[in-house]
Design an enzyme around this catalytic site. Sequence first.
Site, PDB file in Angstrom:
ATOM      1  N   ARG A 145       0.827  -1.210   0.000  1.00  0.00           N
ATOM      2  CA  ARG A 145       0.000   0.000   0.000  1.00  0.00           C
ATOM      3  C   ARG A 145       0.860   1.259   0.000  1.00  0.00           C
ATOM      4  NH1 ARG A 145      -4.185   0.264   4.618  1.00  0.00           N
ATOM      5  NH2 ARG A 145      -4.939   1.992   3.339  1.00  0.00           N
ATOM      6  N   HIS A 199      -6.005   8.323  12.066  1.00  0.00           N
ATOM      7  CA  HIS A 199      -5.809   6.873  11.947  1.00  0.00           C
ATOM      8  C   HIS A 199      -4.356   6.507  11.672  1.00  0.00           C
ATOM      9  CE1 HIS A 199     -10.346   6.679  10.820  1.00  0.00           C
ATOM     10  NE2 HIS A 199     -10.150   6.796  12.104  1.00  0.00           N
TER      11      HIS A 199
END
Length: 251
Positions: A71, A117
């Site tokens: 990612r 986050h």
Amino acid sequence: MEDLDPDLLDLTRSARTVTVLTGAGMSAESGVPTFRDPGTGWWARWSPEELATPEAWESDRELVWSWYLWRARTLRAVRPHAGHLALARRTGRVHVVTQNVDDLHERAGSEVLAHLHGSLLAFRCSVCERPWDASEELRLDLPADEHARERPPECPACGGAVRPGVVWFGEPLPPGALERAADAVAEADLVLVVGTSGLVQPAASLPLVAAGRGVPVVEVNPVDTALTPHADHTVRARAAEALPRLLARRR
């Protein structure tokens, strides 16, 4: 996009302090898959929820590390869009609070007050929590390999496995992040909520903090969300289209 309400334009352009809350839709416009998008290639065998827990890390660190590394490398292929740039160029005080774990705001030139986050690129030791500089050992500029399986690096301080700096299910938010975000929305002249569903807590409560203090809340999203009934204004458009117009200087 339809013509914008002149009162809305006056509000967004005259506010001295603007707090911006961004979610997955903001990054999706640059081509970043949302968290729950199905994987491709080898990664299609797992759901993101299976790989985003402390239990998954303890069960198979190579698997989890490789997915997050994939990612992170995928981010190198995308660029900030016009909405990111409009926020970075906006004069006055702009506080950016994001649920996204990429660095598109920073690459556009904004300083992020809080990554609620965490960040894909803020690696740390899973044992002693010491930050780990990825530039020394990781080649994030390599093409994202959907089939690679790599071992996590070792922390030079204690030998523990290095982990991604994201918040997994069941983990607390980064220290101080929610407090900074709450202060920013409470003290703003205007809160812009961009590309978020308004469902993920505790981030979803932040616009309500602003509304409770009488701070105008403007939602930018192509579709209705859980926030819509609480917003003072809604703009049904994507961020790349709406933000440059909302934040343009007065002529």
